[in-house]
Design an enzyme around this catalytic site. Structure first.
Site, PDB file in Angstrom:
ATOM      1  N   ARG A  60       0.855  -1.172   0.000  1.00  0.00           N
ATOM      2  CA  ARG A  60       0.000   0.000   0.000  1.00  0.00           C
ATOM      3  C   ARG A  60       0.900   1.234   0.000  1.00  0.00           C
ATOM      4  O   ARG A  60       2.005   1.210   0.558  1.00  0.00           O
ATOM      5  CB  ARG A  60      -0.893   0.022   1.246  1.00  0.00           C
ATOM      6  CG  ARG A  60      -1.851   1.210   1.307  1.00  0.00           C
ATOM      7  CD  ARG A  60      -2.575   1.314   2.657  1.00  0.00           C
ATOM      8  NE  ARG A  60      -3.440   2.487   2.676  1.00  0.00           N
ATOM      9  CZ  ARG A  60      -4.076   2.941   3.753  1.00  0.00           C
ATOM     10  NH1 ARG A  60      -3.936   2.330   4.917  1.00  0.00           N
ATOM     11  NH2 ARG A  60      -4.847   4.015   3.676  1.00  0.00           N
ATOM     12  N   HIS A  61       0.467   2.312  -0.637  1.00  0.00           N
ATOM     13  CA  HIS A  61       1.218   3.563  -0.597  1.00  0.00           C
ATOM     14  C   HIS A  61       1.363   4.050   0.847  1.00  0.00           C
ATOM     15  O   HIS A  61       0.612   3.666   1.737  1.00  0.00           O
ATOM     16  CB  HIS A  61       0.526   4.643  -1.424  1.00  0.00           C
ATOM     17  CG  HIS A  61      -0.865   4.930  -0.959  1.00  0.00           C
ATOM     18  ND1 HIS A  61      -1.161   5.697   0.131  1.00  0.00           N
ATOM     19  CD2 HIS A  61      -2.063   4.506  -1.442  1.00  0.00           C
ATOM     20  CE1 HIS A  61      -2.456   5.763   0.311  1.00  0.00           C
ATOM     21  NE2 HIS A  61      -3.041   5.045  -0.626  1.00  0.00           N
ATOM     22  N   ARG A  64      -0.417   9.880   2.597  1.00  0.00           N
ATOM     23  CA  ARG A  64      -0.833  10.819   1.562  1.00  0.00           C
ATOM     24  C   ARG A  64      -1.716  11.896   2.176  1.00  0.00           C
ATOM     25  O   ARG A  64      -2.224  11.760   3.292  1.00  0.00           O
ATOM     26  CB  ARG A  64      -1.629  10.103   0.466  1.00  0.00           C
ATOM     27  CG  ARG A  64      -2.860   9.380   1.004  1.00  0.00           C
ATOM     28  CD  ARG A  64      -3.907   9.145  -0.046  1.00  0.00           C
ATOM     29  NE  ARG A  64      -4.970   8.254   0.424  1.00  0.00           N
ATOM     30  CZ  ARG A  64      -5.955   8.605   1.234  1.00  0.00           C
ATOM     31  NH1 ARG A  64      -6.019   9.843   1.703  1.00  0.00           N
ATOM     32  NH2 ARG A  64      -6.879   7.728   1.601  1.00  0.00           N
ATOM     33  N   ARG A 136       0.659   8.993  -5.779  1.00  0.00           N
ATOM     34  CA  ARG A 136       1.063   8.485  -4.467  1.00  0.00           C
ATOM     35  C   ARG A 136       1.682   7.094  -4.541  1.00  0.00           C
ATOM     36  O   ARG A 136       2.530   6.752  -3.716  1.00  0.00           O
ATOM     37  CB  ARG A 136      -0.121   8.486  -3.496  1.00  0.00           C
ATOM     38  CG  ARG A 136      -1.340   7.665  -3.934  1.00  0.00           C
ATOM     39  CD  ARG A 136      -2.513   7.950  -2.996  1.00  0.00           C
ATOM     40  NE  ARG A 136      -3.748   7.251  -3.322  1.00  0.00           N
ATOM     41  CZ  ARG A 136      -4.652   7.661  -4.194  1.00  0.00           C
ATOM     42  NH1 ARG A 136      -4.431   8.769  -4.884  1.00  0.00           N
ATOM     43  NH2 ARG A 136      -5.766   6.978  -4.392  1.00  0.00           N
ATOM     44  N   GLU A 245     -15.519   0.393  -9.404  1.00  0.00           N
ATOM     45  CA  GLU A 245     -15.240  -0.213  -8.104  1.00  0.00           C
ATOM     46  C   GLU A 245     -16.528  -0.313  -7.289  1.00  0.00           C
ATOM     47  O   GLU A 245     -17.454   0.491  -7.485  1.00  0.00           O
ATOM     48  CB  GLU A 245     -14.214   0.620  -7.337  1.00  0.00           C
ATOM     49  CG  GLU A 245     -12.859   0.718  -8.008  1.00  0.00           C
ATOM     50  CD  GLU A 245     -11.853   1.503  -7.191  1.00  0.00           C
ATOM     51  OE1 GLU A 245     -12.088   1.661  -5.963  1.00  0.00           O
ATOM     52  OE2 GLU A 245     -10.842   1.958  -7.767  1.00  0.00           O
ATOM     53  N   ASP A 335      -4.827   0.152  -0.253  1.00  0.00           N
ATOM     54  CA  ASP A 335      -5.377  -0.742   0.769  1.00  0.00           C
ATOM     55  C   ASP A 335      -6.443  -1.652   0.177  1.00  0.00           C
ATOM     56  O   ASP A 335      -6.570  -2.816   0.568  1.00  0.00           O
ATOM     57  CB  ASP A 335      -5.940   0.061   1.950  1.00  0.00           C
ATOM     58  CG  ASP A 335      -6.932   1.146   1.550  1.00  0.00           C
ATOM     59  OD1 ASP A 335      -7.076   1.435   0.345  1.00  0.00           O
ATOM     60  OD2 ASP A 335      -7.563   1.721   2.459  1.00  0.00           O
TER      61      ASP A 335
END
Length: 441
Positions: A60-61, A64, A136, A245, A335
């Protein structure tokens, strides 16, 4: 698409590993210590009987800025001033950059200690770093690479224009019909709402009350001008559309935006009072974070949903596990990617320690280690590696002596050996079965 230049590895890796060996100013002493030290295993198992042969990471980034600025809905939910982020909404923050470099440096030290150094030096295609095309995620991968490979000129692979989602990392529905939608919605209701969509909101009654109190919603523009003074527990709507999504409408989405912004400013600016003067305890921060965590679970972790939306990424991970000559793969997403992949694979329920985000904390890495046992069999160790809340807030330098937290995962239907490792053939078979489930939908 941009990719690293394989020719750069032969030129730069000698300097990379020399930097690691000479960090204490005495190269001969450091090299001696490294060669005599015991192997350091990220997770708790006796790796002395195994040889590390490769690593695949789904990340995961890191930290942010919130997805929207303080002038949007979240700004109207509180009379207080939100943290003034030095970057645009959705972008990796300065702290996020540094934290990811620290994580990369830890992986460099760990990889070196476990014997992959020589192989990485000699093979041009040994490393792949591939990110979703959002700023990100590209920045997270870039700074991880800077920490892990400080002397290598690594270019990050991404396939779209910046801030355009790559389909591999987009957890979207690619198949829907009436029967599937009915079964998927029932599964979501049963898992998260005790049989109804209304139950989803009711499970968050205490969390909504705490969040509203922290925001001081009764004094907000939203309350005074729009009569939206508290979060409704009975207005959840679950939406499924092909090519999009999963999403929900209602208070859960609004509350998630606020909880997300609070948690992020708690991470980013440790010296300021991120809870608007309410002096929250760690347990209360966990309750605030649970709103957005529950949101992610509702959207992406019902098995019927996860099998649908995670399929492209599952195929990509399996490809990396089987890629000839590949020793280290780093795939950087979100995530939703980590959560849906784990749910599709049938991960056993877990709650992560030392973090206010219990499932997929900021910067978390799903790490699949490939070990060769003395019995000649290849095994997989599957763990989550992440910086604890205190490590995030305090910008802790990571090393073998001060490592990030790790958590060993277990999966329904997989049998582990005495060291908690799975046969790689069983893991690959699990991936194949889950990918094939898509055709059964």
């Amino acid at each position: 698409m941009t990719r690293m230049n394989p020719a750069l590895w032969a030129i730069s890796f000698a300097g990379l590993w020399a930097l690691s060996a000479c960090s204490d100013g005495d190269s001969s002493s450091s090299a001696s210590n490294s060669s005599s030290a015991e192997k350091q295993c990220i997770a708790n198992f006796d790796c002395g009987d195994y040889t590390l042969e490769g690593v695949v990471v789904l990340s995961r980034h890191n930290i942010r800025a919130p997805l929207s600025d303080s002038k949007s809905t979240i700004g109207q939910l509180t009379p207080h001033e939100w943290y003034a982020w030095p970057v645009k909404p959705k972008s990796l923050s300065p702290h996020g950059e540094l934290l990811e470099e620290k994580m990369g440096a830890y992986f460099r030290e760990w990889i070196s200690q476990n014997g992959l150094k020589a192989a990485l030096e000699s093979q041009g295609d040994a490393v792949r770093i591939y990110a979703n095309s959002m700023q990100r995620t590209i920045a997270t991968a870039t700074h991880f690479a800077a920490g892990m490979f400080p002397k290598a000129n690594v270019e990050i692979e991404h396939h779209c224009e910046v801030d355009v989602m790559d389909s591999i990392f987009t957890p979207q529905f690619t198949f829907l019909n009436d029967d599937y939608k009915k079964r998927a919605l029932k599964q979501v209701e049963d898992m998260f709402g005790d049989g109804s969509l209304a139950g989803i909101g009711r499970k968050l009654t205490e969390n909504y009350a705490l969040l509203g109190s922290v925001l001081d919603m009764e004094e907000s523009v939203s309350c005074k001008e729009k009569q939206f003074c508290e979060f409704d527990t009975d207005d959840t709507e679950f939406i499924m559309e092909v090519g999009r999504e999963p999403s929900v409408k209602g208070s859960l989405t609004t509350a998630t935006g606020a909880a997300d912004a609070l948690v992020l400013q708690y991470y980013e600016n440790a010296e300021e009072n991120a809870d608007f003067g309410h002096n929250l305890t760690v347990a209360e921060w966990e309750k605030v974070s649970a709103v957005k965590d529950f949101y992610g679970n509702v959207l992406f972790t019902a098995p019927l949903v996860a099998v649908n939306v995670a399929r492209p990424l599952l195929k990509e991970i399996l490809s990396e596990l089987n890629a000839k000559g590949r020793l280290f793969s780093f795939l950087c997403g979100h995530d939703s990617n980590v959560g849906s992949v784990l749910a599709a694979l049938g991960v056993s329920d877990y709650t992560l320690p030392k973090t206010i985000e219990s499932k997929t904390p900021i910067g978390v890495k799903l790490v699949i280690e490939k070990w060769r046992g003395k019995d000649g069999i290849e095994y997989a160790n599957m763990i989550l590696v992440y910086q604890t809340t205190e490590q995030l807030r305090n910008m802790t330098t990571l090393s073998l002596e001060t490592p990030p937290e790790s958590y060993k995962l277990t999966f329904d239907g997989l049998s582990a050996n005495k060291d908690g490792l799975y046969k790689m053939t069983d893991v690959e078979s699990l991936f194949e079965k889950v990918i094939a489930k898509y055709d059964e939908l």
